[in-house]
Design a protein around this motif. Structure first.
Motif, short mmCIF file in Angstrom:
data_model
loop_
_atom_site.label_atom_id
_atom_site.label_comp_id
_atom_site.label_asym_id
_atom_site.label_seq_id
_atom_site.Cartn_x
_atom_site.Cartn_y
_atom_site.Cartn_z
N THR A 17 -11.51 -14.84 -10.94
CA THR A 17 -11.07 -13.84 -9.97
C THR A 17 -10.31 -12.76 -10.73
OG1 THR A 17 -9.03 -15.07 -9.55
CG2 THR A 17 -10.90 -15.51 -8.11
N TYR A 18 -10.58 -11.52 -10.37
CA TYR A 18 -10.01 -10.40 -11.12
C TYR A 18 -9.13 -9.52 -10.24
CZ TYR A 18 -13.21 -11.52 -14.97
OH TYR A 18 -13.86 -12.14 -16.00
N GLU A 19 -8.56 -10.08 -9.20
CA GLU A 19 -7.67 -9.30 -8.35
C GLU A 19 -6.36 -9.03 -9.08
OE1 GLU A 19 -8.55 -8.11 -5.43
OE2 GLU A 19 -10.51 -9.07 -5.62
N ARG A 20 -5.71 -7.94 -8.69
CA ARG A 20 -4.42 -7.61 -9.29
C ARG A 20 -3.41 -8.74 -9.05
NH1 ARG A 20 -1.19 -3.15 -10.87
NH2 ARG A 20 0.82 -4.02 -11.43
N ALA A 21 -3.45 -9.34 -7.88
CA ALA A 21 -2.50 -10.40 -7.56
C ALA A 21 -2.68 -11.64 -8.43
CB ALA A 21 -2.64 -10.79 -6.09
N ASP A 22 -3.85 -11.80 -9.03
CA ASP A 22 -4.12 -12.97 -9.87
C ASP A 22 -3.75 -12.74 -11.33
OD1 ASP A 22 -5.16 -14.49 -7.76
OD2 ASP A 22 -7.10 -13.49 -7.94
N PHE A 23 -3.31 -11.54 -11.68
CA PHE A 23 -2.97 -11.25 -13.06
C PHE A 23 -1.54 -11.70 -13.35
CE2 PHE A 23 -1.66 -8.53 -16.63
CZ PHE A 23 -2.72 -8.74 -17.49
N VAL A 24 -1.39 -12.55 -14.33
CA VAL A 24 -0.07 -13.08 -14.70
C VAL A 24 0.51 -12.20 -15.80
CG1 VAL A 24 1.22 -15.06 -15.56
CG2 VAL A 24 -0.79 -15.42 -14.09
N VAL A 25 1.65 -11.58 -15.51
CA VAL A 25 2.26 -10.65 -16.45
C VAL A 25 3.19 -11.40 -17.40
CG1 VAL A 25 3.63 -8.54 -16.70
CG2 VAL A 25 2.16 -8.85 -14.69
N THR A 26 3.01 -11.16 -18.70
CA THR A 26 3.87 -11.74 -19.72
C THR A 26 4.19 -10.65 -20.74
OG1 THR A 26 2.08 -12.41 -21.23
CG2 THR A 26 2.66 -13.96 -19.46
N PRO A 27 5.11 -10.91 -21.66
CA PRO A 27 5.42 -9.89 -22.67
C PRO A 27 4.20 -9.45 -23.47
CG PRO A 27 7.13 -11.55 -22.65
CD PRO A 27 6.06 -12.05 -21.72
N GLY A 28 3.20 -10.33 -23.63
CA GLY A 28 2.03 -9.98 -24.44
C GLY A 28 1.06 -9.04 -23.77
N ASN A 29 1.18 -8.83 -22.44
CA ASN A 29 0.24 -7.94 -21.76
C ASN A 29 0.93 -6.89 -20.90
OD1 ASN A 29 0.93 -9.17 -19.22
ND2 ASN A 29 -0.61 -10.76 -19.57
N ARG A 30 2.27 -6.91 -20.89
CA ARG A 30 3.00 -6.01 -19.98
C ARG A 30 2.75 -4.54 -20.32
NH1 ARG A 30 7.63 -8.39 -20.24
NH2 ARG A 30 7.35 -9.54 -18.30
N GLU A 31 2.73 -4.19 -21.60
CA GLU A 31 2.51 -2.80 -21.97
C GLU A 31 1.12 -2.33 -21.56
OE1 GLU A 31 2.61 0.20 -25.87
OE2 GLU A 31 2.80 -1.98 -26.15
N ALA A 32 0.12 -3.19 -21.76
CA ALA A 32 -1.25 -2.83 -21.37
C ALA A 32 -1.34 -2.59 -19.87
CB ALA A 32 -2.22 -3.93 -21.80
N LEU A 33 -0.72 -3.45 -19.08
CA LEU A 33 -0.74 -3.27 -17.63
C LEU A 33 -0.03 -1.98 -17.23
CD1 LEU A 33 -1.47 -4.39 -14.84
CD2 LEU A 33 0.70 -5.64 -14.85
N ALA A 34 1.05 -1.64 -17.94
CA ALA A 34 1.76 -0.40 -17.64
C ALA A 34 0.86 0.81 -17.86
CB ALA A 34 3.02 -0.30 -18.51
N TRP A 35 0.03 0.76 -18.90
CA TRP A 35 -0.91 1.87 -19.13
C TRP A 35 -1.97 1.93 -18.04
CZ3 TRP A 35 -0.89 6.08 -21.95
CH2 TRP A 35 -0.03 6.16 -23.05
N ILE A 36 -2.43 0.78 -17.58
CA ILE A 36 -3.40 0.76 -16.48
C ILE A 36 -2.77 1.39 -15.24
CG2 ILE A 36 -4.67 -0.75 -14.90
CD1 ILE A 36 -5.88 -0.61 -17.72
N ASP A 37 -1.53 1.03 -14.96
CA ASP A 37 -0.84 1.58 -13.79
C ASP A 37 -0.53 3.05 -13.94
OD1 ASP A 37 -0.89 -0.84 -12.47
OD2 ASP A 37 1.13 -1.43 -13.09
N ARG A 38 -0.44 3.51 -15.18
CA ARG A 38 -0.10 4.92 -15.42
C ARG A 38 -1.26 5.86 -15.09
NH1 ARG A 38 2.23 7.26 -21.22
NH2 ARG A 38 1.93 9.48 -20.75
N TRP A 39 -2.49 5.35 -15.12
CA TRP A 39 -3.65 6.20 -14.82
C TRP A 39 -3.49 6.82 -13.43
CZ3 TRP A 39 -7.30 6.54 -11.03
CH2 TRP A 39 -8.40 7.35 -11.31
#
Length: 229
Positions: A17-39
């Motif tokens: 499942t690739y829903e946003r709610a299923d994405f677990v945020v950790t220090p190793g992916n937080r910056e990448a998610l921030a860039w996705i949200d920045r779009w």
């Protein structure tokens, strides 16, 4: 308890499942998610995500694709495409995910980048490594990718892998005994796909064999999966 000989287990990987709610945020992916949200407030027409298999790049790409109404392709799929073909990829939406972008023909990726820029669109490029580590012989493509933001996504750490297992168990309304998650994290392949596969196997064996999900069952499942690989 051994598995009855007449029983077989379908251990095909359950669909992710690739829903946003299923994405677990950790220090190793937080910056990448921030860039996705920045779009769409990116400083260039492209964003590159680099990381090993199972690190969550595809999940991030799906989150962005839903946000940007983006199309989807992969690097090898650009082989032999004309500029008109590439333009068609951006016809429905000027946003496009390119997975395995490091395997794309350089000239095709160059033209795709230019088309996205002309149409004020965006490309999300995923690969095992960041573009600075790719072997690029086309100087114009290299310069464009150097100007684009690039962010690494780390392999799942203990926190992320444990969270993925707990979520998979909760989604199936399963309870695991004390120490099971820690045992699995310490002994299994470190990827989101492996977490889904392990929990699916635990579910099936617990049901068929009427066993609690404890460390012994976890060890049996890991041994079975290892024998099948």
């Amino acid at each position: 308890m051994s598995v009855p000989s007449q029983l077989t287990f379908d251990l095909a990987l359950p669909p992710p499942t690739y829903e946003r709610a299923d994405f677990v945020v950790t220090p190793g992916n937080r910056e990448a998610l921030a860039w996705i949200d920045r779009w769409p407030d990116w400083p260039a027409p492209a964003l590159a995500l680099g990381g090993p298999p199972g690190s969550g790049k595809t999940h991030l790409a799906h989150i962005w694709a839903a946000r940007a109404a983006a199309g989807w392709t992969d690097g090898p799929g650009l082989e032999g495409r004309s500029v008109a073909d590439l333009a068609e990829l951006l016809a429905g939406s000027p946003a496009l995910v390119v997975e395995e972008a490091h395997r794309a023909p350089e000239r095709a990726l160059f033209h795709l980048y230019n088309l996205a820029r002309e149409r004020r669109g965006s490309l999300l490029l995923t690969a095992p490594a960041l573009p600075a580590q790719w072997t690029i012989s086309l100087p114009d493509l290299a310069s464009r990718l150097r100007a684009a933001p690039a962010v690494g996504v780390a392999a799942p750490d203990d926190e992320l892998l444990g969270s993925l297992i707990l979520k998979q168990l909760a989604d199936r309304q399963l309870h695991a005994g004390a120490g099971v998650v820690h045992y699995l994290v310490s002994h299994m392949e470190r990827s989101a796909d492996a977490a889904r596969l392990v929990v699916a196997a635990l579910d099936r064996r617990a049901l068929v064999e009427r066993r609690e999900i404890d460390r012994r069952l976890a060890a049996d499942v890991l041994a079975e999966l290892s024998a099948r690989s």
